[in-house]
Design a protein around this motif. Sequence first.
Motif, PDB file in Angstrom:
ATOM      1  N   LEU A 111       0.823  -1.205   0.000  1.00 55.46           N
ATOM      2  CA  LEU A 111       0.000   0.000   0.000  1.00 55.46           C
ATOM      3  C   LEU A 111       0.860   1.259   0.000  1.00 55.46           C
ATOM      4  O   LEU A 111       0.630   2.188  -0.784  1.00 55.46           O
ATOM      5  N   LYS A 112       1.914   1.282   0.845  1.00 58.59           N
ATOM      6  CA  LYS A 112       2.731   2.499   0.915  1.00 58.59           C
ATOM      7  C   LYS A 112       3.491   2.728  -0.381  1.00 58.59           C
ATOM      8  O   LYS A 112       3.674   3.865  -0.807  1.00 58.59           O
ATOM      9  N   ALA A 113       3.946   1.653  -1.014  1.00 62.06           N
ATOM     10  CA  ALA A 113       4.669   1.813  -2.278  1.00 62.06           C
ATOM     11  C   ALA A 113       3.745   2.385  -3.334  1.00 62.06           C
ATOM     12  O   ALA A 113       4.124   3.258  -4.121  1.00 62.06           O
ATOM     13  N   ARG A 114       2.482   1.902  -3.353  1.00 60.59           N
ATOM     14  CA  ARG A 114       1.542   2.415  -4.332  1.00 60.59           C
ATOM     15  C   ARG A 114       1.283   3.893  -4.077  1.00 60.59           C
ATOM     16  O   ARG A 114       1.270   4.702  -5.005  1.00 60.59           O
ATOM     17  N   LEU A 115       1.137   4.238  -2.811  1.00 55.87           N
ATOM     18  CA  LEU A 115       0.929   5.653  -2.482  1.00 55.87           C
ATOM     19  C   LEU A 115       2.135   6.494  -2.877  1.00 55.87           C
ATOM     20  O   LEU A 115       2.007   7.626  -3.325  1.00 55.87           O
ATOM     21  N   ALA A 116       3.341   5.921  -2.697  1.00 57.65           N
ATOM     22  CA  ALA A 116       4.551   6.673  -3.034  1.00 57.65           C
ATOM     23  C   ALA A 116       4.567   7.017  -4.519  1.00 57.65           C
ATOM     24  O   ALA A 116       4.824   8.153  -4.904  1.00 57.65           O
ATOM     25  N   TYR A 117       4.271   6.016  -5.371  1.00 56.21           N
ATOM     26  CA  TYR A 117       4.289   6.314  -6.803  1.00 56.21           C
ATOM     27  C   TYR A 117       3.151   7.248  -7.186  1.00 56.21           C
ATOM     28  O   TYR A 117       3.278   8.070  -8.090  1.00 56.21           O
ATOM     29  N   SER A 118       2.032   7.111  -6.473  1.00 53.06           N
ATOM     30  CA  SER A 118       0.952   8.055  -6.715  1.00 53.06           C
ATOM     31  C   SER A 118       1.425   9.480  -6.395  1.00 53.06           C
ATOM     32  O   SER A 118       1.137  10.425  -7.133  1.00 53.06           O
ATOM     33  N   THR A 119       2.207   9.614  -5.311  1.00 57.98           N
ATOM     34  CA  THR A 119       2.737  10.938  -4.963  1.00 57.98           C
ATOM     35  C   THR A 119       3.628  11.468  -6.066  1.00 57.98           C
ATOM     36  O   THR A 119       3.520  12.631  -6.463  1.00 57.98           O
ATOM     37  N   VAL A 120       4.530  10.608  -6.557  1.00 52.23           N
ATOM     38  CA  VAL A 120       5.425  11.048  -7.633  1.00 52.23           C
ATOM     39  C   VAL A 120       4.601  11.618  -8.790  1.00 52.23           C
ATOM     40  O   VAL A 120       4.887  12.688  -9.329  1.00 52.23           O
ATOM     41  N   SER A 121       3.548  10.902  -9.122  1.00 57.82           N
ATOM     42  CA  SER A 121       2.723  11.331 -10.240  1.00 57.82           C
ATOM     43  C   SER A 121       2.006  12.641  -9.931  1.00 57.82           C
ATOM     44  O   SER A 121       1.996  13.574 -10.738  1.00 57.82           O
ATOM     45  N   GLN A 122       1.424  12.740  -8.741  1.00 56.92           N
ATOM     46  CA  GLN A 122       0.642  13.934  -8.397  1.00 56.92           C
ATOM     47  C   GLN A 122       1.496  15.183  -8.259  1.00 56.92           C
ATOM     48  O   GLN A 122       1.051  16.290  -8.534  1.00 56.92           O
ATOM     49  N   LEU A 123       2.760  14.988  -7.796  1.00 59.63           N
ATOM     50  CA  LEU A 123       3.629  16.155  -7.640  1.00 59.63           C
ATOM     51  C   LEU A 123       3.836  16.848  -8.972  1.00 59.63           C
ATOM     52  O   LEU A 123       3.914  18.071  -9.064  1.00 59.63           O
ATOM     53  N   SER A 124       3.910  16.034 -10.019  1.00 61.31           N
ATOM     54  CA  SER A 124       4.163  16.629 -11.327  1.00 61.31           C
ATOM     55  C   SER A 124       2.974  17.423 -11.839  1.00 61.31           C
ATOM     56  O   SER A 124       3.124  18.242 -12.736  1.00 61.31           O
ATOM     57  N   TYR A 125       1.770  17.186 -11.266  1.00 60.10           N
ATOM     58  CA  TYR A 125       0.644  18.055 -11.606  1.00 60.10           C
ATOM     59  C   TYR A 125       0.957  19.507 -11.281  1.00 60.10           C
ATOM     60  O   TYR A 125       0.602  20.415 -12.025  1.00 60.10           O
ATOM     61  N   VAL A 126       1.570  19.687 -10.105  1.00 59.97           N
ATOM     62  CA  VAL A 126       1.894  21.052  -9.686  1.00 59.97           C
ATOM     63  C   VAL A 126       2.807  21.700 -10.718  1.00 59.97           C
ATOM     64  O   VAL A 126       2.573  22.814 -11.190  1.00 59.97           O
ATOM     65  N   LEU A 127       3.869  20.942 -11.069  1.00 60.25           N
ATOM     66  CA  LEU A 127       4.820  21.493 -12.024  1.00 60.25           C
ATOM     67  C   LEU A 127       4.172  21.692 -13.391  1.00 60.25           C
ATOM     68  O   LEU A 127       4.430  22.678 -14.084  1.00 60.25           O
ATOM     69  N   LEU A 128       3.311  20.758 -13.758  1.00 63.06           N
ATOM     70  CA  LEU A 128       2.628  20.876 -15.048  1.00 63.06           C
ATOM     71  C   LEU A 128       1.829  22.172 -15.081  1.00 63.06           C
ATOM     72  O   LEU A 128       1.884  22.939 -16.049  1.00 63.06           O
ATOM     73  N   GLY A 129       1.076  22.419 -14.010  1.00 59.78           N
ATOM     74  CA  GLY A 129       0.256  23.629 -13.955  1.00 59.78           C
ATOM     75  C   GLY A 129       1.099  24.874 -14.086  1.00 59.78           C
ATOM     76  O   GLY A 129       0.805  25.776 -14.882  1.00 59.78           O
ATOM     77  N   VAL A 147      -1.646  27.939 -13.647  1.00 56.87           N
ATOM     78  CA  VAL A 147      -0.783  28.228 -12.495  1.00 56.87           C
ATOM     79  C   VAL A 147      -1.614  28.137 -11.219  1.00 56.87           C
ATOM     80  O   VAL A 147      -1.174  27.577 -10.203  1.00 56.87           O
ATOM     81  N   THR A 148      -2.841  28.662 -11.257  1.00 57.34           N
ATOM     82  CA  THR A 148      -3.714  28.543 -10.096  1.00 57.34           C
ATOM     83  C   THR A 148      -3.935  27.082  -9.748  1.00 57.34           C
ATOM     84  O   THR A 148      -3.790  26.668  -8.595  1.00 57.34           O
ATOM     85  N   GLY A 149      -4.273  26.303 -10.769  1.00 54.74           N
ATOM     86  CA  GLY A 149      -4.521  24.891 -10.529  1.00 54.74           C
ATOM     87  C   GLY A 149      -3.303  24.199  -9.938  1.00 54.74           C
ATOM     88  O   GLY A 149      -3.409  23.442  -8.974  1.00 54.74           O
ATOM     89  N   GLY A 150      -2.132  24.484 -10.498  1.00 52.06           N
ATOM     90  CA  GLY A 150      -0.908  23.856 -10.005  1.00 52.06           C
ATOM     91  C   GLY A 150      -0.638  24.211  -8.559  1.00 52.06           C
ATOM     92  O   GLY A 150      -0.392  23.342  -7.725  1.00 52.06           O
ATOM     93  N   LEU A 151      -0.728  25.509  -8.251  1.00 52.18           N
ATOM     94  CA  LEU A 151      -0.356  25.926  -6.897  1.00 52.18           C
ATOM     95  C   LEU A 151      -1.377  25.450  -5.861  1.00 52.18           C
ATOM     96  O   LEU A 151      -0.988  25.037  -4.768  1.00 52.18           O
ATOM     97  N   ILE A 152      -2.674  25.501  -6.184  1.00 47.41           N
ATOM     98  CA  ILE A 152      -3.608  25.014  -5.159  1.00 47.41           C
ATOM     99  C   ILE A 152      -3.539  23.500  -5.022  1.00 47.41           C
ATOM    100  O   ILE A 152      -3.925  22.956  -4.002  1.00 47.41           O
ATOM    101  N   HIS A 153      -2.965  22.850  -6.031  1.00 42.41           N
ATOM    102  CA  HIS A 153      -2.786  21.408  -5.880  1.00 42.41           C
ATOM    103  C   HIS A 153      -1.779  21.095  -4.783  1.00 42.41           C
ATOM    104  O   HIS A 153      -1.814  20.013  -4.195  1.00 42.41           O
ATOM    105  N   ILE A 154      -0.891  22.049  -4.485  1.00 39.81           N
ATOM    106  CA  ILE A 154       0.034  21.848  -3.357  1.00 39.81           C
ATOM    107  C   ILE A 154      -0.787  21.556  -2.102  1.00 39.81           C
ATOM    108  O   ILE A 154      -0.505  20.626  -1.353  1.00 39.81           O
ATOM    109  N   SER A 155      -1.826  22.340  -1.871  1.00 38.94           N
ATOM    110  CA  SER A 155      -2.662  22.144  -0.682  1.00 38.94           C
ATOM    111  C   SER A 155      -3.605  20.976  -0.832  1.00 38.94           C
ATOM    112  O   SER A 155      -3.733  20.141   0.054  1.00 38.94           O
ATOM    113  N   ASN A 156      -4.288  20.934  -1.968  1.00 46.62           N
ATOM    114  CA  ASN A 156      -5.300  19.900  -2.135  1.00 46.62           C
ATOM    115  C   ASN A 156      -4.696  18.512  -2.052  1.00 46.62           C
ATOM    116  O   ASN A 156      -5.212  17.626  -1.378  1.00 46.62           O
ATOM    117  N   HIS A 157      -3.584  18.331  -2.750  1.00 44.07           N
ATOM    118  CA  HIS A 157      -2.929  17.029  -2.700  1.00 44.07           C
ATOM    119  C   HIS A 157      -2.459  16.723  -1.291  1.00 44.07           C
ATOM    120  O   HIS A 157      -2.549  15.593  -0.827  1.00 44.07           O
TER     121      HIS A 157
END
Lengths: 541, 510
Positions: free
Chosen positions: B309-327, B336-346
């Motif tokens: 479970l933790k490994a799956r969550l870890a890779y999910s984190t890797v993927s979600q972090l790039s949303y911020v950068l993508l935004g 940019v709004t979407g990316g930055l608020i994803h810092i909090s939402n995620h």
Amino acid sequence: MEHYLIHNTLSYPILSVLVIVPLLGAGVTLFLKGDHAIKAWGLLVTLVTAALSVPLYTNWDFGTSRYQFAEVTEWFPFLSLNYVVGVDGISVLLVLLTTFVMPLCVLCSWTYIKDRFKEFILVTLLMETAMIGVFVSLNTVLFFIFWEAMLVPMYLLIAVWGGERKDYASIKFFLYTLLGSIFLLVSIVALFIKTGTFFIPELMAHEYSFSFQMWIFLAFTLAFAIKIPMFPFHTWLPAAHVEAPVAGSVILASILLKMGGYGFLRFCLPMAPAATVYCVPYLIFFSVVSIVVGGYLALGQSDIKKLIAYSSVGHMGFVTLGIFLLSDDGIKGAMMQMLNHGVTTGALFILVGIIYERTHSREIDKNSALGMAMPVYVTYLVIFSLASFGFPGTNGFIGEFLVLMGTFKTHLVAGGFAILGAILAAAYMLRLVQKMVWADSDGHGHHDDHGDDHGHGDGDHHALFDLNMREIGTLTFLVCFVFWIGLNPKPLMDVMDASVTQLLHQVGDGMKSIPGGEHGSGHHAALMDMGRQIREWVAMR
Amino acid sequence: MDIANTPSLIFVTTAIPMITSILLMTSAKKPNLRESWSVIGAVLTFMSVMNLLPQVLAGASLEHTFFTLFPGVSVKFRLDGMGLLFAGTSSFLWILAAFYCVGYMRGLNEHAQTRFYVCYAISVGGAMGAAFAGNLFTLYLFYEIVSIATYPLVMHHQDEEGYEGGKKYIVYLFFTSKAFLLTGMVLLYIQCHTLDFDASGIVNGILPEGANRTLVTVTYLMFLFGFAKSGIMPLHNWLPSAMVAPTPVSALLHAVVVVKVGVFSTSRVMLSVFGTRLLHDTGLGMFTAYFVSFTILAASIIALTKTNLKARLAYSTVSQLSYVLLGVAMLTPNSVTGGLIHISNHAFSKITLFFCAGCIFVASGKKDIKEMGGLGYRMPFTMVAFSIAALSMIGVPPVCGFVSKWYLALGSMDLHNWIILTVLLVSSLLNAGYFVPIVIQAFFGKPLPEDEGATSNLEKNPLIMFMVVPLTITAIFSVIFGFYPDFFIKVVASADTGFFGHIIKGIAGL
């Protein structure tokens, strides 16, 4: 002669006093009895010397590049040889480094040195006289006398109180340094024959022909490259460091190595500027090789002292790299790197001494997993290790950043290799920390003690008591410098500012004497270009 | 007394966790006192951050320089919306994590708890400093402090696996920061003669007009890869190995603080150092967008293959972090709004997921998804919270993850870029692909043979309650922020009123 100097206006002849007090102290030691009295006396003398040196900073005149606190006395009139001492922005910092490190050397030997304590204090104080003498001399003969005077006490420090292979290490140290000294002497005599003076500022002002510059440059460089030490002359250093007692290692790392850098700045650059610029590519090459090779060798060491010794080779590579960039950033960075290395590496050697007293081993494997048993020790170890590899906010970062900045401005490839050295530095220091604080990955020295309470010993080790107040005091003093220089380097940079500008001015002017055509037009044009750039920079100031 | 106007108050947010760490050290022998310090420190930190909120909303810009190393290189703090959002999120979640830690660490009877709490507090303090850093040097300083302080936490178990994970962690983080970040800083200083962030907003950047394009590109790449904490591929490998740490570390640090310091720093450099105009003109923005798109998809695909479970969550984190950068990399106001608020939402959603994973482990000893059949009936609160957070990750309204994805999608449509829109959609499907099976397994899956017939509720234990309550709260907040996202957006948009002009108008119109 007078317009180079600002005479001492303090109530006492400060530089002569700094040279003589340790010497007199050494004399008095002969008549003292009992280890405790001798220890206390040694500490007192070094502390008094340190206190007496404080006015050098508080009364410093920041606006001038002339030699301050100068004293002139006639010595051998028939050779126009005077006793002249004085300090400029470059040497004053090294004098202060010396006077402040020496009390720590006595303190860290408090229980480390077991026998012949009288001789030990005697030699240490003689060493202090000689080292301060080197930095304050404004006369090549005086300089050489003090330079040679360092040799024997240092030899004795290693040969008498050293480890198992002390004979080999001390002889190697002696021969290497003596070899360098011979070249130094030859250059000094040659300079005298050419100019008829021993007075350093006059020697700097004199213009020499290019071929003469090349000869003295090579001789000086050989002497100082051995001292600093620069690859491929570095092999004496690990041997000497490993075998020297803790005070010997501290003196060696903190002060003696700085003599090489000081020599480059005092002799090579101002007296042979054209030759310096001509040789810059080679010296930068050897500096970069020192950085990378030092770091790479440090990575593979299993002996803590050897690791730190090789790290010194790498750090000194940054110093020579900075010096031979011949730019403001580079030289200031090199100076900062020298001071920082004095503080940080001195502290690391003290830490090695502390752990050696407890476990009687310098092997990393035998000193691993100390985190639980010695939390205070480990805290200091981590701080100084971080400072050593240039963690931001510590002193190490300042010198490294300045030198890198200077390098990337003009020599991109060298900059890339210097970064590689910085990575290696982080790697070997973190490896050391991981193994000493926790354990290595093989699980060696693993603690079964899963309790939450700190401070109880491990069965593997001898008496693993944590630091006592003396040791904490010594290290805390150095920690203050780590953060003070790391966060507020401006006071120190201001001290050296005028002198560095003056030095670059001398180099820029000296470039005019590069002969045309002699070395092929392309290279020649590049040299002239570099000279012009330096002159323009100085004119902007 | 108008104490809120003192610029040095920004520094307080960093100082409180640091002081807390010292208090924690002194109370090593008294666990109850120690854990109270941790909670008190967290609450005070959050309050000190919220104290700065009115200033940000009023558009005030505070800055304070503490030490000057060289001209343009100093230890300097500066307040703005972006930093406040990150600091506020981290400090709020620290409060919950502080309670959670008590349950987890005592529940498992972990060793060296004092060291754990001390390093935990220092890491959060480092993140606060990074959030309010006013120049690149300060950012670098706190970035490195976070690296060093989390190192003992990763190796906490001090076994073979712990040391290996710790080694990988430190090698990745220090290699990149020395090799790329330091070089980038040096190159930037040579070009700009300062490391201060651009104070005027996020459009202009600090690089001079007519800077050498090649050098600018090299410098930019140095920063993009230098902040390896952002988990960008191929430098993501440290994150899964760091999962050997105790779960509270994975939860607060490797889902919120540490990794967010990475993406926050990268975003900061993109917006406040290079500026949107330069990134747009050089095409570096779109390059980054495509580059991180690869991470988004590849990490999700790897996550599908993990059953721990933790490994799956870890890779999910890797993927979600790039949303911020993508935004941020798409450089439109919406993205940019979407990316930055994803810092909090995620942060809110992912910490819930990790909290659940830790709670399941302490209560039932299970780490692998296959073993979790029927667990939903024995740990109802935990698994419901997990499901809510999973929906947020997938981007289902009204949970907060939807809001970020909505804005990211709007951004991609502003650019008329169907490739990135496709990436977002495919990634959502992949997210569903690896989260939904966990939920199904928990509620409809068959229990393991040895658990057959065990119906006792696992959440009754008081220590477990220390964990269930925080994770319930974070799940509730995930939903609240899905319904009322405009607060975060307003904070983010205060960074540059010109750039975010129409978004601010949009919120005002609501």
